[in-house]
Design an enzyme around this catalytic site. Structure first.
Site, PDB file in Angstrom:
ATOM      1  N   ARG A 248       0.850  -1.187   0.000  1.00 18.99           N
ATOM      2  CA  ARG A 248       0.000   0.000   0.000  1.00 18.99           C
ATOM      3  C   ARG A 248       0.886   1.237   0.000  1.00 18.99           C
ATOM      4  O   ARG A 248       1.913   1.271   0.687  1.00 18.99           O
ATOM      5  CB  ARG A 248      -0.912   0.031   1.248  1.00 18.99           C
ATOM      6  CG  ARG A 248      -2.055  -0.969   1.214  1.00 18.99           C
ATOM      7  CD  ARG A 248      -3.105  -0.630   0.149  1.00 18.99           C
ATOM      8  NE  ARG A 248      -4.228  -1.554   0.149  1.00 18.99           N
ATOM      9  CZ  ARG A 248      -4.337  -2.624  -0.640  1.00 18.99           C
ATOM     10  NH1 ARG A 248      -3.374  -2.938  -1.493  1.00 18.99           N
ATOM     11  NH2 ARG A 248      -5.405  -3.399  -0.578  1.00 18.99           N
ATOM     12  N   HIS A 296      -1.176  -0.539  -9.979  1.00 17.89           N
ATOM     13  CA  HIS A 296      -1.810  -1.458  -9.003  1.00 17.89           C
ATOM     14  C   HIS A 296      -2.293  -2.746  -9.690  1.00 17.89           C
ATOM     15  O   HIS A 296      -3.479  -3.091  -9.615  1.00 17.89           O
ATOM     16  CB  HIS A 296      -2.970  -0.756  -8.283  1.00 17.89           C
ATOM     17  CG  HIS A 296      -3.293  -1.394  -6.959  1.00 17.89           C
ATOM     18  ND1 HIS A 296      -3.659  -0.684  -5.848  1.00 17.89           N
ATOM     19  CD2 HIS A 296      -3.303  -2.690  -6.567  1.00 17.89           C
ATOM     20  CE1 HIS A 296      -3.893  -1.512  -4.839  1.00 17.89           C
ATOM     21  NE2 HIS A 296      -3.685  -2.760  -5.254  1.00 17.89           N
TER      22      HIS A 296
HETATM   23  P1  NAP Z   1      -1.501 -10.874   5.698  1.00 15.01           P
HETATM   24  O1  NAP Z   1      -1.665 -12.325   5.412  1.00 15.01           O
HETATM   25  O2  NAP Z   1      -2.489 -10.195   6.551  1.00 15.01           O
HETATM   26  O3  NAP Z   1      -0.025 -10.699   6.306  1.00 15.01           O
HETATM   27  C1  NAP Z   1       0.439  -9.492   6.808  1.00 15.01           C
HETATM   28  C2  NAP Z   1       1.865  -9.689   7.301  1.00 15.01           C
HETATM   29  O4  NAP Z   1       2.373  -8.415   7.731  1.00 15.01           O
HETATM   30  C3  NAP Z   1       1.954 -10.633   8.499  1.00 15.01           C
HETATM   31  O5  NAP Z   1       3.114 -11.406   8.406  1.00 15.01           O
HETATM   32  C4  NAP Z   1       2.080  -9.666   9.680  1.00 15.01           C
HETATM   33  O6  NAP Z   1       2.794 -10.194  10.785  1.00 15.01           O
HETATM   34  C5  NAP Z   1       2.866  -8.546   9.061  1.00 15.01           C
HETATM   35  N1  NAP Z   1       2.660  -7.284   9.787  1.00 15.01           N
HETATM   36  C6  NAP Z   1       1.522  -6.597   9.949  1.00 15.01           C
HETATM   37  N2  NAP Z   1       1.736  -5.497  10.674  1.00 15.01           N
HETATM   38  C7  NAP Z   1       3.040  -5.505  10.987  1.00 15.01           C
HETATM   39  C8  NAP Z   1       3.880  -4.625  11.745  1.00 15.01           C
HETATM   40  N3  NAP Z   1       3.411  -3.526  12.323  1.00 15.01           N
HETATM   41  N4  NAP Z   1       5.182  -4.958  11.874  1.00 15.01           N
HETATM   42  C9  NAP Z   1       5.671  -6.075  11.309  1.00 15.01           C
HETATM   43  N5  NAP Z   1       4.941  -6.941  10.576  1.00 15.01           N
HETATM   44  C10 NAP Z   1       3.637  -6.643  10.426  1.00 15.01           C
HETATM   45  O7  NAP Z   1      -1.457 -10.043   4.338  1.00 15.01           O
HETATM   46  P2  NAP Z   1      -1.163 -10.582   2.864  1.00 15.01           P
HETATM   47  O8  NAP Z   1      -2.316 -11.351   2.348  1.00 15.01           O
HETATM   48  O9  NAP Z   1       0.179 -11.214   2.840  1.00 15.01           O
HETATM   49  O10 NAP Z   1      -1.138  -9.194   2.059  1.00 15.01           O
HETATM   50  C11 NAP Z   1      -0.289  -8.127   2.440  1.00 15.01           C
HETATM   51  C12 NAP Z   1      -0.787  -6.849   1.803  1.00 15.01           C
HETATM   52  O11 NAP Z   1      -0.542  -6.866   0.401  1.00 15.01           O
HETATM   53  C13 NAP Z   1      -2.301  -6.650   1.896  1.00 15.01           C
HETATM   54  O12 NAP Z   1      -2.674  -6.093   3.141  1.00 15.01           O
HETATM   55  C14 NAP Z   1      -2.573  -5.703   0.761  1.00 15.01           C
HETATM   56  O13 NAP Z   1      -2.493  -4.376   1.244  1.00 15.01           O
HETATM   57  C15 NAP Z   1      -1.414  -5.931  -0.198  1.00 15.01           C
HETATM   58  N6  NAP Z   1      -1.889  -6.492  -1.495  1.00 15.01           N
HETATM   59  C16 NAP Z   1      -1.572  -5.810  -2.635  1.00 15.01           C
HETATM   60  C17 NAP Z   1      -1.980  -6.307  -3.860  1.00 15.01           C
HETATM   61  C18 NAP Z   1      -1.634  -5.581  -5.136  1.00 15.01           C
HETATM   62  O14 NAP Z   1      -2.211  -5.871  -6.198  1.00 15.01           O
HETATM   63  N7  NAP Z   1      -0.685  -4.676  -5.126  1.00 15.01           N
HETATM   64  C19 NAP Z   1      -2.735  -7.492  -3.926  1.00 15.01           C
HETATM   65  C20 NAP Z   1      -3.018  -8.163  -2.747  1.00 15.01           C
HETATM   66  C21 NAP Z   1      -2.592  -7.654  -1.530  1.00 15.01           C
HETATM   67  P3  NAP Z   1       2.234 -11.475  11.613  1.00 15.01           P
HETATM   68  O15 NAP Z   1       2.320 -12.630  10.655  1.00 15.01           O
HETATM   69  O16 NAP Z   1       3.180 -11.614  12.734  1.00 15.01           O
HETATM   70  O17 NAP Z   1       0.832 -11.127  11.992  1.00 15.01           O
END
Ligand code: NAP
Length: 333
Positions: A248, A296
């Site tokens: 993001r 995006h």
């Molecule tokens: P997720 O499964 O919710 O994983 C989030 C990860 O970030 C987890 O490992 C979490 O740690 C870590 N995290 C969260 N807050 C943190 C902090 N303050 N300090 C350190 N680590 C932190 O999310 P995901 O499915 O992998 O997706 C990640 C993001 O990618 C989404 O939220 C979305 O914004 C973005 N995304 C972008 C696209 C695009 O087209 N560009 C597509 C899909 C998603 P823990 O494991 O310890 O909880």
């Protein structure tokens, strides 16, 4: 006379059942609050899988009390408040920051899309970006503008750090490790992932950022990750780091990144996400020579998968079962 009475009673009985079913089906409607998108295909797919269920597209909602389940994405603030019988919310994407930002969001369970296709798409995008920089395509694109023929050896990129080790980040980290990269990862809670040096918590962020050639951001946007990558944290990176943001835009302090790109602290950036999307015409990223902008597209929700998960969660919700892929609203992801 007895026959007439009997018919009347039976009629009354069937009418009651019919009325009850009608009321139940009324409060089973699904609402789609996904502004600025063509929803014809999504509505048709949902209707095909749930022929009995009315699918209603916001803002055209004839009976707000009939809505029990809402699929949302970038909904206008307060748009969900009129629905008193709403039981649950389903994000139309993997992220939920654009939903939780609504100060009037009803306090209801919120699920998101988790999809292997999304993960595969993200991995392909990142492989492409890494190859782009390894083979110096960024430099050759600039050289072509002035018809300069200037062959160079490949960039020596070996170490990569993935911020966020969730559904996407962990899969990306494992994949890159299998491709021979030295991989570090950073998350909230401690992790053990084969082939990945895992760091956790703010105190270990400098360790995760040091010694990396390429920094990939796959964190969710929350109150703690907003502006996390700023002048102070970017300075923890090795000089000349390449930065890729597929998470993001607001996780990055744009002024700090632009300054780092101009000073050489960050040698190049591939940005797929922005604080404001579409990226405004006057934004300096468009003109910054060492920035690659993509609109995006690294991992776009597959409507087919989304429909399957929406239908599944809708059925679970109606059966009072916990939905799949619920997010923790306290944490914000
Ligand atoms: P997720 O499964 O919710 O994983 C989030 C990860 O970030 C987890 O490992 C979490 O740690 C870590 N995290 C969260 N807050 C943190 C902090 N303050 N300090 C350190 N680590 C932190 O999310 P995901 O499915 O992998 O997706 C990640 C993001 O990618 C989404 O939220 C979305 O914004 C973005 N995304 C972008 C696209 C695009 O087209 N560009 C597509 C899909 C998603 P823990 O494991 O310890 O909880």
């Amino acid at each position: 006379m007895a026959l007439v009475m009997s018919c009347w009673w039976r009629g009354r009985f069937f009418f009651r059942i019919f009325a009850k079913v009608a009321v139940q089906s009324e409060i089973m409607s699904i609402l789609l609050v996904i502004p600025d998108r063509k929803l014809t295909h999504l509505v048709a797919e949902l209707q095909q899988q749930l022929p009995q269920v009315p699918i209603v597209v916001w803002p055209d909602v004839p009976d707000p009390d009939a809505i029990s389940f809402a699929v949302v994405w970038r909904q206008p603030a307060g748009s969900l408040t009129p629905f008193n019988n709403l039981r649950a919310l389903q994000s139309f994407g993997a992220g939920v920051d654009n939903i939780l930002v609504d100060p009037l969001l009803p306090k209801l369970p919120l699920a998101r899309i988790v999809d292997p296709d999304l993960t595969a798409s993200m991995i392909q995008y990142l492989d492409t970006a890494l190859g782009f920089y390894r083979y110096r395509f960024d430099e050759y694109i600039n050289a072509q503008q002035t018809q300069r023929w200037h062959p160079r050896s490949r960039r020596q990129l070996k170490a990569v750090t993935v911020l966020g080790l969730g559904e996407l980040g962990a899969a990306v980290a494992m994949h890159l490790s299998q491709q021979g990269w030295q991989v570090s990862g950073w998350s909230n809670s401690a992790k053990h992932i084969d082939g990945v040096n895992c760091y956790a918590g703010l105190a270990e962020l400098p360790l995760a950022l040091a010694e990396t050639d390429v920094l990939i951001c796959l964190l969710p946007l929350t109150s703690t990750t907003n502006n996390l990558l700023n002048s102070e944290t970017l300075a923890f990176c090795r000089q000349g780091v390449i930065f890729i943001n597929v998470a993001r835009g607001a996780i990055v302090d744009d002024d700090a990144l632009l300054a780092a790109l101009q000073s050489g602290q960050v040698s190049a950036a591939c940005l797929d996400v922005f604080r404001q999307e579409p990226l405004p015409a006057e934004h300096p990223y468009w003109q910054q020579p060492n920035v690659l902008v993509t609109p995006h597209i690294s991992a776009v929700t597959n409507a087919q998968t989304a429909v399957t998960q929406i239908v599944e969660n809708y059925k679970r919700c109606m059966a009072s079962l916990p939905m799949f892929n619920l997010i923790d609203q306290q944490r914000g992801y």
